[in-house]
Structures are given as C-alpha cells and as structure tokens.
Design an enzyme around this catalytic site. Structure first.
Site, PDB file in Angstrom:
ATOM      1  N   ARG A  63     -23.004 -55.782 -62.315  1.00  0.00           N
ATOM      2  CA  ARG A  63     -24.321 -55.954 -62.941  1.00  0.00           C
ATOM      3  C   ARG A  63     -24.394 -55.338 -64.333  1.00  0.00           C
ATOM      4  O   ARG A  63     -25.186 -55.780 -65.157  1.00  0.00           O
ATOM      5  CB  ARG A  63     -25.419 -55.432 -62.016  1.00  0.00           C
ATOM      6  CG  ARG A  63     -25.616 -56.333 -60.787  1.00  0.00           C
ATOM      7  CD  ARG A  63     -26.660 -55.803 -59.828  1.00  0.00           C
ATOM      8  NE  ARG A  63     -26.348 -54.487 -59.313  1.00  0.00           N
ATOM      9  CZ  ARG A  63     -25.598 -54.239 -58.243  1.00  0.00           C
ATOM     10  NH1 ARG A  63     -25.084 -55.239 -57.559  1.00  0.00           N
ATOM     11  NH2 ARG A  63     -25.373 -53.003 -57.856  1.00  0.00           N
ATOM     12  N   GLU A 100     -23.090 -43.818 -53.374  1.00  0.00           N
ATOM     13  CA  GLU A 100     -24.140 -43.309 -52.498  1.00  0.00           C
ATOM     14  C   GLU A 100     -23.815 -43.650 -51.044  1.00  0.00           C
ATOM     15  O   GLU A 100     -24.167 -42.929 -50.129  1.00  0.00           O
ATOM     16  CB  GLU A 100     -25.472 -43.933 -52.919  1.00  0.00           C
ATOM     17  CG  GLU A 100     -26.670 -43.459 -52.139  1.00  0.00           C
ATOM     18  CD  GLU A 100     -27.945 -44.124 -52.578  1.00  0.00           C
ATOM     19  OE1 GLU A 100     -28.972 -43.820 -51.970  1.00  0.00           O
ATOM     20  OE2 GLU A 100     -27.931 -44.956 -53.501  1.00  0.00           O
TER      21      GLU A 100
END
Length: 181
Positions: A63, A100
C-alpha cells in the site's frame, strides 16, 4: 494537524477483527476510490516535501506504493520499492521485522540509492514501527539518509513513532487513530 487530515481520516474504514481477532484493520481503499480525497492526500504530501530536495521516495510493499509512486512522480525524484522478501530479481539486502500480528522480511536492490541520497520513506500505516524500521535499516545500509518517514495512518497507542524517534527518524502522520475508533 493539517486541515485535510480530518477529511482524509473520514474516508478510512475500520474493519474490526481482521486479519485476526483483536486487530482493527484501517482500510484505505475508500479514500483511494474517492478521486478528490486521493488528490488531497497526494497534494498535501507534495506541498510538505517539495522544498526538501529529496533524491528518492522509497515506499513499503504494497500500500505504500500507492502513495509513494504518485508522490515521487510529482516531486520529480526516483521511486524505490521496498519489497517483501523474494520479490526482487537483482542482488538485494534484507531485513526481518515483527508485525503487530506476525513476522515478515523486506528487501531492496543493492543499487537502489547513491551514497548520501536523501530519501523519504512512505507507508500507509505506522503501528509498532517494525516495517518502517526495517526499511530504514536497509536504506541506511546502502549509504542513504532517511530524512523522514511519512504515513497516512498512525496508530499512536502502539508506540511506532517513539521507536522511529529512537532511530533518529522524524515521522509525519496524516491521520491518527486510537484503538477505540
């Protein structure tokens, strides 16, 4: 905070419990599908960086490419993809990092930058800082300087900004989210 930040933030969709339970995924595709909002984002970044005399925009797979490529074009500088491991065909340097919700590795071509090049590092999101720190490590290993890291979404509660500050890399975040949003 930039005047466009709130408009842009409203275009970002939160998908709860994706890709796993407890993770709130910040989906930028609604912003990208809105031509005027996407233009606002790129214009905001162009205005911020046009006087910094950069040599390159490096962007993190995938992205980050969406933001970094039009920004590099508008600034008239080179675009360098920081790819997921195994995606580049030439000689590379690699760096592993924690996400994460998992682990990954990124790489750069060994000829991506000239020594001393001034580089802006772009990604869509800053959470724990692992991806950007891996990109910084690679850029510096090639003798270039990361002048700033820029992200569309910053998850401030996860401490990424502080980790980049410890690495002496300033951060520009367009929109900040907390976990409850």
């Amino acid at each position: 905070m930039h005047p466009y930040s709130q408009d842009l933030k409203q275009q970002i969709r939160t998908v709860r419990d994706w890709p796993k339970t407890g993770v709130n995924f910040r989906d930028i595709t609604p912003l990208l599908q809105n031509p005027s909002q996407f233009r606002k984002l790129i214009d905001l970044l162009v205005h911020r960086y046009q006087s910094m005399h950069l040599d390159a925009v490096a962007a993190v797979d995938a992205r980050g490419f969406i933001i970094g490529a039009p920004l590099a074009y508008a600034l008239g500088v080179s675009f360098v993809p920081v790819r997921k491991s195994g995606k580049l065909p030439f000689s590379t340097v690699k760096s592993a990092y924690n996400l994460e919700y998992g682990q990954a590795e990124v790489e750069l071509h060994t000829d991506a930058f000239a020594a001393g090049a001034k580089v802006l590092l772009i990604d869509d999101l800053l959470a724990t800082g692992g991806t950007l720190l891996a990109g910084i490590e690679l850029i510096q290993a090639l003798g270039a300087q990361v002048v700033e890291a820029a992200v569309l979404v910053e998850l401030s509660e996860l401490g990424g900004r502080e980790k980049l500050a410890a690495a002496k890399v300033p951060v520009f975040g367009v929109c900040a989210f907390n976990e409850s949003e």
